[in-house]
Design a protein around this motif. Structure first.
Motif, PDB file in Angstrom:
ATOM      1  N   PRO A 128       0.365  -2.223  -2.401  1.00  0.00           N
ATOM      2  CA  PRO A 128       0.505  -3.429  -3.339  1.00  0.00           C
ATOM      3  C   PRO A 128       0.693  -2.889  -4.780  1.00  0.00           C
ATOM      4  O   PRO A 128       0.434  -1.688  -5.238  1.00  0.00           O
ATOM      5  CB  PRO A 128      -0.794  -4.098  -3.291  1.00  0.00           C
ATOM      6  CG  PRO A 128      -1.747  -3.284  -2.552  1.00  0.00           C
ATOM      7  CD  PRO A 128      -0.965  -1.971  -1.777  1.00  0.00           C
ATOM      8  N   PRO A 129       1.339  -3.503  -5.504  1.00  0.00           N
ATOM      9  CA  PRO A 129       1.977  -3.084  -7.018  1.00  0.00           C
ATOM     10  C   PRO A 129       0.453  -2.981  -7.651  1.00  0.00           C
ATOM     11  O   PRO A 129      -0.642  -3.511  -7.481  1.00  0.00           O
ATOM     12  CB  PRO A 129       2.570  -4.386  -7.679  1.00  0.00           C
ATOM     13  CG  PRO A 129       2.368  -5.336  -6.731  1.00  0.00           C
ATOM     14  CD  PRO A 129       1.856  -4.942  -5.505  1.00  0.00           C
ATOM     15  N   GLU A 130       0.432  -1.831  -8.665  1.00  0.00           N
ATOM     16  CA  GLU A 130      -0.586  -1.598  -9.214  1.00  0.00           C
ATOM     17  C   GLU A 130      -1.597  -0.626  -8.512  1.00  0.00           C
ATOM     18  O   GLU A 130      -2.781  -0.608  -9.129  1.00  0.00           O
ATOM     19  CB  GLU A 130      -1.442  -2.671 -10.102  1.00  0.00           C
ATOM     20  CG  GLU A 130      -0.357  -3.699 -10.755  1.00  0.00           C
ATOM     21  CD  GLU A 130       0.056  -3.355 -12.077  1.00  0.00           C
ATOM     22  OE1 GLU A 130      -0.578  -2.600 -12.886  1.00  0.00           O
ATOM     23  OE2 GLU A 130       1.112  -3.333 -12.302  1.00  0.00           O
ATOM     24  N   THR A 131      -1.191  -0.179  -7.505  1.00  0.00           N
ATOM     25  CA  THR A 131      -2.227   0.791  -6.711  1.00  0.00           C
ATOM     26  C   THR A 131      -2.510   1.919  -7.623  1.00  0.00           C
ATOM     27  O   THR A 131      -1.687   2.679  -7.819  1.00  0.00           O
ATOM     28  CB  THR A 131      -1.374   0.990  -5.165  1.00  0.00           C
ATOM     29  OG1 THR A 131      -1.415  -0.016  -4.416  1.00  0.00           O
ATOM     30  CG2 THR A 131      -2.541   1.948  -4.518  1.00  0.00           C
ATOM     31  N   PRO A 132      -3.932   2.033  -7.741  1.00  0.00           N
ATOM     32  CA  PRO A 132      -4.112   3.439  -8.569  1.00  0.00           C
ATOM     33  C   PRO A 132      -3.891   4.749  -7.606  1.00  0.00           C
ATOM     34  O   PRO A 132      -4.071   4.892  -6.654  1.00  0.00           O
ATOM     35  CB  PRO A 132      -5.617   3.320  -8.580  1.00  0.00           C
ATOM     36  CG  PRO A 132      -6.216   1.814  -8.460  1.00  0.00           C
ATOM     37  CD  PRO A 132      -5.152   1.292  -7.467  1.00  0.00           C
ATOM     38  N   VAL A 133      -3.170   5.488  -8.273  1.00  0.00           N
ATOM     39  CA  VAL A 133      -2.935   6.846  -7.862  1.00  0.00           C
ATOM     40  C   VAL A 133      -3.895   7.880  -8.898  1.00  0.00           C
ATOM     41  O   VAL A 133      -3.391   8.237  -9.988  1.00  0.00           O
ATOM     42  CB  VAL A 133      -1.636   7.449  -7.972  1.00  0.00           C
ATOM     43  CG1 VAL A 133      -1.096   8.807  -7.418  1.00  0.00           C
ATOM     44  CG2 VAL A 133      -0.595   6.331  -7.322  1.00  0.00           C
TER      45      VAL A 133
END
Ligand code: ADE
Length: 256
Positions: free
Chosen positions: A79-84
């Motif tokens: 999903p967009p904005e998935t934390p890395v």
């Protein structure tokens, strides 16, 4: 929740991730934990993941191109904005608040740092957060990743047996938990506090709060600055301060 972990040592996760609560969370399909070998994202014959630093200085640096390929492959269906998240001693300090906020995510990615660090361009390109588990340096980010996943998973509804158990944890409101006892009632001359045996619910709650506050006052006074404290709590803290002052006076009076 899905958690992807990029590591050079996926076997390190076998024990912790297949025992106890984490196993239960996976078994109940509350946690989809996927381990990825960073080396699988190399394209050279020798599967090289690190190189010497520009400018010298010793140590080995994790290569940006390999990690970039790995992270982008995972992000391609995320999903967009998935934390890395990069685990590194240079990151912000991991906390209860960070664990609770990650538990609300549908998915996140952890990159386990190794060697002297990563090529810094990755911070600009794909890393969204850097987390340290404490002010000491470990040999790699694998143990920090396991600690983070464990702390996060406890906050997924349905993982802990008793609903709401995580809210009673130490650190949930900035006050540590008080002491717990179970059978036997007497052990080497030490008995269980009578108030717990008599079982008046409101008195027990008040006693537990006082003991938790006392433990926080003694071991982690720094936590009290941001704790949610009632008027009764503040009264107890003033009492502890007065007790300490009296003990110091008594010690000074009896000094030669
Ligand atoms: N890697 C090495 N030491 C670390 C630490 N204290 N926290 C997170 N990652 C690390």
């Amino acid at each position: 929740m899905r958690v992807d972990i990029l590591t050079l040592f996926p076997e390190m996760f076998t024990g912790p991730m297949t025992e106890s609560m984490l196993w239960k969370a996976r078994d109940r399909h509350l946690l989809d934990l996927r381990l990825h070998q960073i080396r699988d994202y190399t394209v050279d014959k020798h599967r090289i993941v690190d190189d010497t630093p520009y400018g010298g200085g010793g140590g080995m640096i994790m290569k940006a191109d390999v990690l970039l390929r790995a992270v982008e492959a995972l992000l391609s269906d995320a999903p967009p904005e998935t934390p890395v998240i990069l685990t590194t001693p240079q990151g912000r300090l991991f906390s209860h608040e960070i664990a609770v906020s990650l538990a609300q995510r549908e998915r996140f990615i952890i990159v386990c740092g190794r060697y002297e660090g990563i090529d810094d361009r990755l911070r600009e390109l794909v890393i969204t957060d850097e987390i340290s588990i404490g002010d000491y340096v470990l040999t790699g980010g694998e143990l920090p990743a396991m600690i983070m996943v464990d702390a996060v998973v406890r906050h997924i509804p349905g993982v802990l047996g008793a609903e709401g158990a995580a809210e009673r944890d130490s650190h949930a409101d900035g006050v540590l938990e008080g002491p717990h006892y179970t059978r036997p009632h007497a052990l080497r001359g030490l008995t269980v506090p009578q108030i717990l045996v008599e079982g008046h619910h409101a008195q027990i709650e008040a006693w537990r709060r006082e003991q938790g506050l006392r433990r926080t006052w003694r071991n982690r006074p720094d936590l009290l600055l941001k704790a949610a404290l009632s008027t009764d709590d503040r009264y107890l803290l003033a009492k502890f301060a007065e007790e300490d002052a009296r003990a110091r006076r008594d010690a000074a009076d009896s000094a030669p």
